[in-house]
Design a protein around this motif. Structure first.
Motif: not given
Length: 344
Positions: A121-125, A129-133, A135-136, A138-150
């Motif tokens: 997730v830290a690689a997403l434009y 660091p705060a947003t990545a933390g 996201l982690h 809430y169990g969202l560790h990859t960009i794919g995890d974010i894409a699957e989240t409504p």
């Protein structure tokens, strides 16, 4: 989306030597404008190029257009260029960050989802660091995890604007276009006092010295200031800026404007610790670039001359008219995968 209508954005990142490289950066942008007139400066060492039209003009593949840019920057200025080509600016920037120095990555639209999915997730434009933390958490560790989240869930967690942006970016969406605009250069002079100074007369003497220094540097560089910004640091920092009536490199109008900006601060026995005067140089007083320049800005010649594909190029000629290497023969169904890297 067909290959003819798909956007192609090239992110170029230059490895600039030393610290004072503003002039070199401007020259590199001019080289990029010799490839395509649609260039957006990303200071201090990168640029976005919209090469959709350049692909048709040069009759070259994306990799070969990138190779042409890398060849010219190295031949003309000895600067290594890292390139990444993708359907939009965000993806091109992300791909460039994952590309080894001096290499080229090409990301096709059909491979965007797969390429994004496994990245952290830290690689997403736009994710710091705060947003990545968060996201982690809430169990969202990859960009794919974010894409699957409504999207409503992301909006509830991060707010309306941030939630929608996360959702769009995780799906590889970025509507921004390449905006061609001149570089706003600036130069500054500053003084830090050994101790806090209350005397306004001392402040004004310092302003005079700074104005003389700024004006002298403008004249040395054959430039003129289109605006001034004065910063005074005391308990906090106050800044005032003003656009000049006309661009100038003369000391008198610069010091007059600096005094007026100082008066606008209305300092009341403030203990001043430092004063900085910055000139925004938006006008070059030189009538034309040096005659030995091998790169012509797009405003003077939007498209450089193109050598005939059948005309052999001299092996040692680094001029911008040299074509890139011939494209490899098509391999049919077993063609090279869409994500490719090539060495210099």
């Amino acid at each position: 989306m067909s290959a003819m209508t798909e956007r192609r954005i090239l992110h170029a990142h230059w490895r600039l030597p030393g610290n004072d490289h503003a002039n070199l950066y401007a020259q590199l942008l001019a080289v990029a404008e010799g490839i395509t007139p649609r260039v957006q400066a990303i200071e201090p060492d990168a640029a976005h190029l919209d090469i959709k039209g350049a692909l048709r003009y040069w009759q070259r593949s994306p990799e070969q257009v990138a190779a042409l840019l890398r060849l010219r920057t190295m031949a003309l200025h000895g600067v290594q260029t890292t390139c990444a080509i993708a359907p939009n600016r965000m993806l091109a920037t992300m791909a460039a960050a994952a590309t080894p120095p001096g290499m080229t990555t090409v990301l096709d639209a059909s491979d965007v989802e797969q390429w994004l999915r496994s990245r952290p997730v830290a690689a997403l434009y736009g994710v710091g660091p705060a947003t990545a933390g968060k996201l982690h958490t809430y169990g969202l560790h990859t960009i794919g995890d974010i894409a699957e989240t409504p999207m409503p869930t992301l909006v509830r967690l991060f707010g309306a604007a941030a939630g929608r942006a996360l959702h769009a970016h995780a799906h590889g969406q970025d509507p921004r276009t390449v905006q061609t605009q001149p570089i706003v250069k600036s130069l500054a002079a500053d003084r830090a006092f050994e101790h806090d100074v209350l005397d306004p007369a001392e402040h004004r003497r310092t302003l005079l010295e700074l104005a003389e220094e700024v004006a002298g540097r403008l004249r040395d560089g054959q430039q003129a200031a289109g605006g001034l910004a004065l910063s005074v640091r005391y308990a906090d920092r106050s800044t005032r800026s003003r656009t000049l009536a006309e661009a100038t490199a003369h000391t008198r109008p610069i010091i007059t404007t600096a005094y007026e900006l100082y008066d606008l601060l209305a300092l009341q026995r403030a203990r001043v610790r430092a004063i900085s005067l910055r000139a925004h140089t938006t006008y070059d007083r030189r009538a034309k670039p040096p005659s030995n320049s091998l790169s012509t800005p797009a405003t003077a010649a939007p498209w450089p001359s193109k050598r005939s594909p059948t005309e052999p190029a001299p092996a040692t000629d680094p001029a911008p008219s040299d074509p890139p290497p011939s494209p490899p023969a098509s391999t049919g169904p077993g063609r090279t995968p869409p994500i490719r890297s090539g060495s210099r």
